[in-house]
Design an enzyme around this catalytic site. Structure first.
Site, mmCIF file in Angstrom:
data_model
loop_
_atom_site.group_PDB
_atom_site.id
_atom_site.type_symbol
_atom_site.label_atom_id
_atom_site.label_comp_id
_atom_site.label_asym_id
_atom_site.label_seq_id
_atom_site.Cartn_x
_atom_site.Cartn_y
_atom_site.Cartn_z
ATOM 1 C CG ASN A 223 -1.238 1.293 1.263
ATOM 2 O OD1 ASN A 223 -1.456 2.141 0.736
ATOM 3 N ND2 ASN A 223 -3.572 0.547 1.669
ATOM 4 C CG ASP A 224 1.399 3.229 3.112
ATOM 5 O OD1 ASP A 224 0.577 3.175 3.210
ATOM 6 O OD2 ASP A 224 2.152 2.808 5.036
ATOM 7 C CB VAL A 225 6.432 0.605 -0.631
ATOM 8 C CG1 VAL A 225 6.581 0.389 0.999
ATOM 9 C CG2 VAL A 225 5.472 -0.727 -1.583
ATOM 10 C CB VAL A 226 2.615 1.255 -4.561
ATOM 11 C CG1 VAL A 226 3.139 0.342 -5.037
ATOM 12 C CG2 VAL A 226 1.040 0.837 -3.900
ATOM 13 C CB SER B 32 0.857 4.817 7.813
ATOM 14 O OG SER B 32 0.751 5.017 5.966
#
Lengths: 471, 102
Positions: free
Chosen positions: A396-399, A437
């Site tokens: 999620n957050d990494v993209v 997050s």
């Protein structure tokens, strides 16, 4: 005897350093841990032959020492045995929290050594007691902090709360601990010392808890690495207190290499270590960020299968969601089917994918994915515009492109995998909620993105079934 | 002099630690963290020493706990690291020629 023991400790220190060096290359890594392991066995064995203070006999085999010897053997058997067994049975996905726990134990042991030394001597020299106090403080913080990290990663402690004026509270508590520690050093022999020591230990433990509790999400690996370096330092300091060179060398080497490793990790995320501790990522911090336009589109497993089967190049971006669902074997199966059908498949790994840098590589290796299909962020990010399908599984957050575009976002500036630049993007996700997050992901709302809801395991199985009808 | 010698060790060990792991590939960050976690398990030795000298129930209890935790750090750290690295070497062989893990 003193000479023999110290000579063995020197050999142990050399084995540790060579072992660590070997562990920093994939080719020699396995040899490295075995060298270090041999060192640990030698160090433990020779310590039973430690000379006593008078130099006239052995510490563990003197008069009235039977109880010490028996307790030592029992403690090693229980502590070592249980930890060994737990380490063997724990799932690969749960490794990060196990590292956290074992690290915490080391920190706790260092703090307890200081406690024993203070209990044994009324008057320690100022230098010795300064280092004992520092080691106790750092070790206690590492112990309590690692336990909190474990509880969070294990999902037992879900909420990430911040006190009002958290940084102020942290600073004040740390200062109080330092003042108390200084008082302990200066007031050696004072009758109030035991009470001060108890207060000091309680405060240090509390500090560890309060420092770690507000930290969550992608920052967790950095914190574990930092606490690991802390434990190293604490061990080194207590090594000085005991006059044991093996502890000093091993502890300080880990302290230094752990600090460097923490910096490397923090750099990979573009978050200075100070930010990790003082301005943790939380969902609420996003108030300043813009609204995300568009809506999420859903697609079926069959659609996803068809898109990938007739693509030229597919890049798979695995995240923690895939690991939790234990879907890596299914993903590898899908990869093999696609490759046989002539599709080029690559894996793109974000530096902090999973819960620790490199964690995802371990999980993929476990499933059998060969090295040459796995690419780092820098290696693959330019390839996304020529990629037909980017398949995001439980990441999620990494993209999240917000990290590139939205200055108000708490993850702004973190390097991301540019899945949004692929021709099309399929996201497998368990539900519609925000990520670990708590930040909304703009990628999910993008024009060329489709969502496939379900657990990674079940969604990928669905795609495999569908793809097989197309081969 | 004794104190000064230990400071020598401190400083040199710090440089060694820094030097030993510079230029480590990202894929090895987790195993290496785990490996260094194992290495500070040598705290077990210090804990044994503390327990060996302990006198009376209070000191013995503290020392016992220290050895217990230290042994857990060492044994657990080893198993976890070994398990991670075992996977790497087994699968790394065929891909060694690519040499592109930076």
């Amino acid at each position: 005897m003193t000479f023999v023991v110290n000579a063995v400790y020197l050999a142990v220190a050399i084995l540790f350093i060579l072992g660590l060096k070997a562990m920093s290359s994939p080719v020699t890594a396995r040899k490295g841990i075995m060298q270090a392991g041999l060192g640990m066995i030698m160090a433990t064995a020779i310590t039973f032959l430690y000379p006593n203070h008078e130099g006239s006999g052995l510490l563990f085999f003197g008069q009235g020492k039977t109880i010490n010897l028996i307790l030592t053997v029992i403690a090693i058997a229980i502590g070592g045995g249980v930890a060994w067994w737990l380490g063997k049975v724990v799932k690969m996905t749960d490794m990060p929290q196990m590292v956290a726990v074992y690290n915490g134990m080391g920190g706790g042991a260092a703090a307890l050594i200081a406690a024993v030394e203070f209990a044994r001597h009324e008057n320690l020299s100022p230098v010795v007691s300064t280092l004992a106090v520092l080691g106790a403080l750092i070790g206690s913080v590492a112990f309590a902090g690692s336990i909190v990290a474990f509880l969070k990663l294990q999902g037992i402690m879900k909420k990430t709360w911040r006190l009002p004026a958290q940084n102020m509270v942290n600073t004040v508590l740390a200062l109080v601990a330092i003042v108390l520690g200084a008082a302990i050093v200066l007031l050696a022999g004072n009758p109030a010392l035991p009470a001060m020591l108890v207060g000091f230990f309680v405060l240090s433990l509390f500090l560890g808890v309060i420092l770690t509790t507000p930290i969550g999400g992608a920052d967790m690996p950095v914190v574990i690495s930092l606490l690991n370096a802390f434990t190293g330092l604490a061990v080194g300091f207590e090594g000085y207190v005991l006059g044991n060179p093996a502890l000093v060398i091993a502890g300080i080497v880990v302290g230094a290499s752990g600090t460097l490793l923490t910096q490397l990790m923090a750099k990979a995320m573009n978050r200075p270590i100070s930010n990790v501790i003082f301005t943790p990522i939380t969902g609420e911090a996003q108030a300043g960020g813009g609204e995300i336009a568009g809506s999420m589109k859903e697609l079926s497993g069959m659609d996803a299968a068809a898109m990938m089967r007739y693509a030229e190049k597919v890049v798979i971006i695995p995240g923690y969601g895939m690991a939790v669902a234990g879907a890596q074997h299914k993903v590898w199966e899908l990869t093999k089917i696609l490759e046989e059908a002539g599709v080029t498949v690559k894996f793109a790994i974000h530096p902090v994918a999973g819960r620790m840098p490199g964690h995802m590589n371990v999980l993929l290796a476990e499933a059998g994915v060969p090295y040459d299909m796995i690419f780092d962020l820098e290696e693959i990010n330019d390839e996304f515009p020529t990629t037909d399908v980017a398949l995001v599984i439980g990441a999620n957050d990494v993209v999240n492109p917000v990290a590139r575009t939205d200055k108000g976002s708490p993850i702004y500036g973190m390097p991301i995998l540019n899945a949004d630049k692929a021709q099309s993007c399929i996201v497998i996700k368990r539900g519609k909620g925000a990520g670990y997050s708590g930040i909304e992901n703009a990628l999910f709302y993008a024009e060329n993105t489709s969502m496939l809801y379900g657990s990674a395991q079940q969604a990928v199985a669905e795609i495999i079934t569908a793809v097989k009808t197309l081969v | 002099m004794q104190d000064l010698l230990f400071i020598y060790i401190f400083v040199l060990a710090a440089f060694t630690g820094y030097e030993v792991i510079s230029r480590v590939p990202v894929i090895l960050h987790t195993p290496l963290m785990s490996g260094s976690n194992f290495v500070h398990g040598v705290v077990l030795v210090g804990a044994m020493y503390a327990l060996g000298q302990a006198e009376g129930p209070f000191q013995l209890t503290l020392g016992f706990l220290a050895v217990l935790l230290g042994a857990a750090n060492a044994a657990g750290g080893y198993v976890v690291t070994e398990r991670m690295l075992a996977m790497f070497t087994a699968k790394a062989k065929p891909a060694v020629t690519t040499g592109k893990e930076a």
